[in-house]
Scaffold this active site. Structure first.
Site, PDB file in Angstrom:
ATOM      1  N   ASN A   7       3.330  -9.969   5.463  1.00 46.54           N
ATOM      2  CA  ASN A   7       3.106  -9.595   4.065  1.00 46.54           C
ATOM      3  C   ASN A   7       1.949 -10.467   3.579  1.00 46.54           C
ATOM      4  OD1 ASN A   7       3.157  -8.929   1.383  1.00 46.54           O
ATOM      5  ND2 ASN A   7       5.302  -9.492   1.052  1.00 46.54           N
ATOM      6  N   ARG A  97       3.605  -5.006   5.369  1.00 41.20           N
ATOM      7  CA  ARG A  97       3.993  -4.496   4.055  1.00 41.20           C
ATOM      8  C   ARG A  97       2.703  -4.143   3.306  1.00 41.20           C
ATOM      9  NH1 ARG A  97       7.754  -7.317  -0.566  1.00 41.20           N
ATOM     10  NH2 ARG A  97       7.775  -5.497  -1.902  1.00 41.20           N
ATOM     11  N   HIS A 186       8.989  -1.500  -4.631  1.00 40.09           N
ATOM     12  CA  HIS A 186      10.255  -1.986  -4.033  1.00 40.09           C
ATOM     13  C   HIS A 186      10.894  -0.889  -3.183  1.00 40.09           C
ATOM     14  CE1 HIS A 186      10.957  -5.071  -7.535  1.00 40.09           C
ATOM     15  NE2 HIS A 186      10.331  -5.645  -6.516  1.00 40.09           N
ATOM     16  N   ARG A 247       7.154 -10.246 -16.353  1.00 45.23           N
ATOM     17  CA  ARG A 247       6.598  -8.955 -16.793  1.00 45.23           C
ATOM     18  C   ARG A 247       7.443  -8.366 -17.924  1.00 45.23           C
ATOM     19  NH1 ARG A 247       6.579  -6.972 -10.934  1.00 45.23           N
ATOM     20  NH2 ARG A 247       4.657  -7.819 -10.068  1.00 45.23           N
ATOM     21  N   GLU A 390      14.151  -6.788   3.202  1.00 49.19           N
ATOM     22  CA  GLU A 390      12.942  -5.974   3.350  1.00 49.19           C
ATOM     23  C   GLU A 390      12.261  -6.211   4.700  1.00 49.19           C
ATOM     24  OE1 GLU A 390      12.200  -7.415  -0.712  1.00 49.19           O
ATOM     25  OE2 GLU A 390      10.972  -5.623  -0.944  1.00 49.19           O
TER      26      GLU A 390
END
Ligand code: ADP
Length: 412
Positions: A7, A97, A186, A247, A390
């Site tokens: 990633n 990813r 996601h 956020r 993940e």
């Protein structure tokens, strides 16, 4: 089969080397995080797992670019003391990813020139992630020239949403010319949760109806009907939907102009404020949920309000997605907050008994790292905690693609 999961971020590389030789079990051989690439001093945090023991190595080293970063990963993985393999050739596949592939792919693909072009085409819609993701692929191609590179897109799982869920009510050419639509993110986690939940419930995935609630630093929910995503809270970027660590989630877009006029901020400063200075941090000064909960316990009013807003937004989407999913089997909490914070789960489920959500307070607060049910005996809708993974999902999909030898397919 040894699969390396990568990633690559703007100044970081996160990696995990997994042994997936046995299809029923997997083991993590090594993992790590390289940070501050391009800064005067980079930081390497490398761990290996040998004979059931974990060993950790930390170093500070100048890494001018991702190429030097990846070179360090290879050096560490093959180091006689700190490594777990003799040679990079022992890695049979590399899974990357990648944030956004738009509508080009609905699933994981083997990387070829077309895939790289698609990732590049989506730089404007994933400016923080797609460029470093592509850089990670190109550097890995150099260091692992013998092994297939596989791209696992964070948006792909959401490609089954119907137009009524993914189109915004804006001039049509914003979509047709500029590709503006809900993509959702996601996806790798929601897909993993859908499969694990189906296994937990003992149902075929194609008959499983759930609301997946991923609460980490970034937070999103997915409405999953018959194993497929039919709606999700994040939008054209990860900013939309739930309240997150930093956020804002949903906000009236007209607020932007008003605050920009009041403060003199330009649009970049505004979006930076909405992405990095808002959410829990904006409301109470801290973005780590552990700290927010601790402060509420001490009577801190700002933290209390922040936590109420965070949970209320989730409750509203649960109501909305119950209407969308129909015949709901379960709501499923996952990721750092969803798996660990029982006070958040309790506040979310509180007052939703009329919707069939009836939490068992003792089961909810009992510590566990396993997938588990936390609803009251006999409640009509299951409430589950299912740990996400993940990296494992990326590794499994990488292995599957390599074994199938699939050529990438354009869906549209
Ligand atoms: P990422 O989105 O970066 O993968 P994680 O899924 O690791 O993030 O989630 C990070 C969040 O999980 C942080 O807000 C952190 O406070 C929260 N978290 C982790 N452990 C706990 C815990 N025991 N209790 C409450 N919150 C936790």
């Amino acid at each position: 089969m040894n699969i390396l999961v990568i990633n690559a971020g703007s100044s970081s590389i996160k990696y995990q080397l997994m042994d997936l030789t046995d299809s029923r079990h997997y083991s993590v051989m090594a993992s790590g995080l390289i940070e501050k690439i391009g800064e005067p001093m980079g930081r390497v945090n490398h761990q290996i797992f040998k004979g059931g023991e974990k060993q950790r190595f930390v170093e500070e080293i100048h890494l001018p670019s991702h190429r030097e970063g990846m070179s360090r990963v290879v050096a560490l993985l093959t180091d006689p003391q700190r490594g777990v393999i003799r040679d990079a050739a022992e890695i049979q596949g590399v899974g990357h990813r990648v944030l956004n592939c738009g509508e080009a792919y609905t699933d994981t693909v083997l990387v070829d020139a077309q895939v790289k072009k698609t990732i590049r085409d989506f730089f404007p819609l994933g400016p923080l992630h797609n460029p470093p993701n592509l850089m990670g692929i190109e550097v890995a191609e150099e260091f692992f020239a013998h092994s297939p590179q596989v791209a696992v897109f964070d948006t792909a799982f959401h490609q089954t949403m119907p137009p009524k869920a993914y189109l915004y009510a804006v001039p049509r050419e914003w979509y047709t010319q500029y590709r503006l639509r809900r993509y959702g993110f996601h996806g790798t986690s929601h897909k993993y949760i859908a499969r694990e939940t189906a296994n937990f419930l003992g149902k075929p995935l194609a008959e499983t109806n759930i609301i997946s609630i991923h609460l980490g630093n970034g937070c999103s929910m997915a409405a999953i009907r018959n194993g497929k995503c039919v709606d999700t809270t994040m939008g054209v970027t990860p900013l939309e939907g739930l309240v997150m660590g930093t956020r804002s989630g949903d906000i009236d877009p007209a607020a932007l102009e008003y605050i920009m006029e009041q403060t003199g901020m330009d649009i970049h400063q505004m979006l930076n404020a909405l992405n990095k200075q808002s959410g829990l941090k904006g409301l109470c000064g801290v973005n780590d949920m552990r700290e927010v909960v601790e402060r509420t316990a001490k009577g801190n009013e700002q933290a209390e309000t922040a936590l109420q807003i965070f949970c209320y937004r989730i409750q509203k989407y649960i109501g909305a997605y119950m209407a969308v999913v129909k015949n709901l089997d379960a709501i499923v909490f996952t990721a750092g907050i969803g798996e660990n914070s029982w006070p958040v789960r309790e506040r979310v489920c509180r007052d939703l008994e009329h919707l069939g959500l009836s939490l068992d307070l003792d089961k909810n607060s009992a510590p566990s790292r396993e997938a588990r049910a936390i609803e009251k005996e006999g409640a009509p809708i299951r409430i589950l905690v299912v740990p996400t993974n993940e990296e494992l999902q990326i590794a499994l999909e990488t292995k599957e693609i390599i074994e199938r030898g699939t050529a990438p397919e354009q869906s549209a």
